[in-house]
Design a protein around this motif. Structure first.
Motif: not given
Length: 179
Positions: A64-82, A84-92
């Motif tokens: 659970x802790x690792x999954x939450x951290x992955x989700x948080x890292x994905x959210x942080x990465x999504x904010x830095x991307x422009x 659309x495919x990379x943003x979609x991968x972050x969503x996945x």
């Protein structure tokens, strides 16, 4: 006199059968309390189940802790991307992380069921202890030792599952076996 002799014989047979039953009970009790490393099978079962529940809880919390951290890292990465495919991968990635967290919800139900089994084993252990006290601890111990002497040595290495804290060997000790 014949009727009295018949009654005496029947009474003698009943007393003999009762004594044989008590002796069989003592031997069965001795078999159930054979100690391995100063633990009866009931203590061993309940402590093993408790170790399984603890290990499962720890693993679930880690996942659970690792999954939450992955989700948080994905959210942080999504904010830095422009892109659309990379943003979609972050969503996945975030979606798969959420699936992992949801799958860990089994632990609560499993833990409740294992706790119920542990309580049942402890109840049985208490009843066996009461019967041992009733039959005489020294007699049961002696019968237990005799029964242990009759058990053949296992030829295969025994595998023990999750161990209670302090009972298990460390990863360093396991690694040292291969050095």
């Amino acid at each position: 006199m014949g009727a009295l002799a018949n009654i005496n014989e029947q009474l003698s047979n009943e007393v003999h059968n009762l004594l044989a039953y008590v002796e069989r009970l003592r031997k069965e009790l001795a078999g159930t309390i054979l100690e391995e490393e100063n633990k009866t099978p009931f203590e061993s079962m309940s402590s093993t189940l408790d170790a399984i529940a603890t290990s499962t809880l720890e693993a679930s919390e880690t996942i659970l802790g690792a999954s939450e951290e992955i989700a948080n890292l994905s959210d942080s990465l999504r904010e830095k991307l422009e892109d659309e495919e990379a943003i979609a991968l972050c969503d996945q990635i975030a979606a798969k992380s959420m699936e992992s967290m949801e799958a860990c919800s089994f632990q609560d139900l499993t833990g409740q069921r294992v706790s119920k089994v542990i309580r049942s084993l402890q109840f049985v252990e208490e009843r066996v202890d009461a019967m041992v006290a009733l039959c005489g601890h020294d007699t049961i111990r002696q019968l237990s030792e005799e029964a242990a002497a009759e058990i053949p040595e296992p030829e295969d290495v025994q595998m023990h599952g999750p161990q209670a804290a302090g009972d298990a060997i460390s990863q360093a000790e396991i690694d040292a076996l291969f050095d």
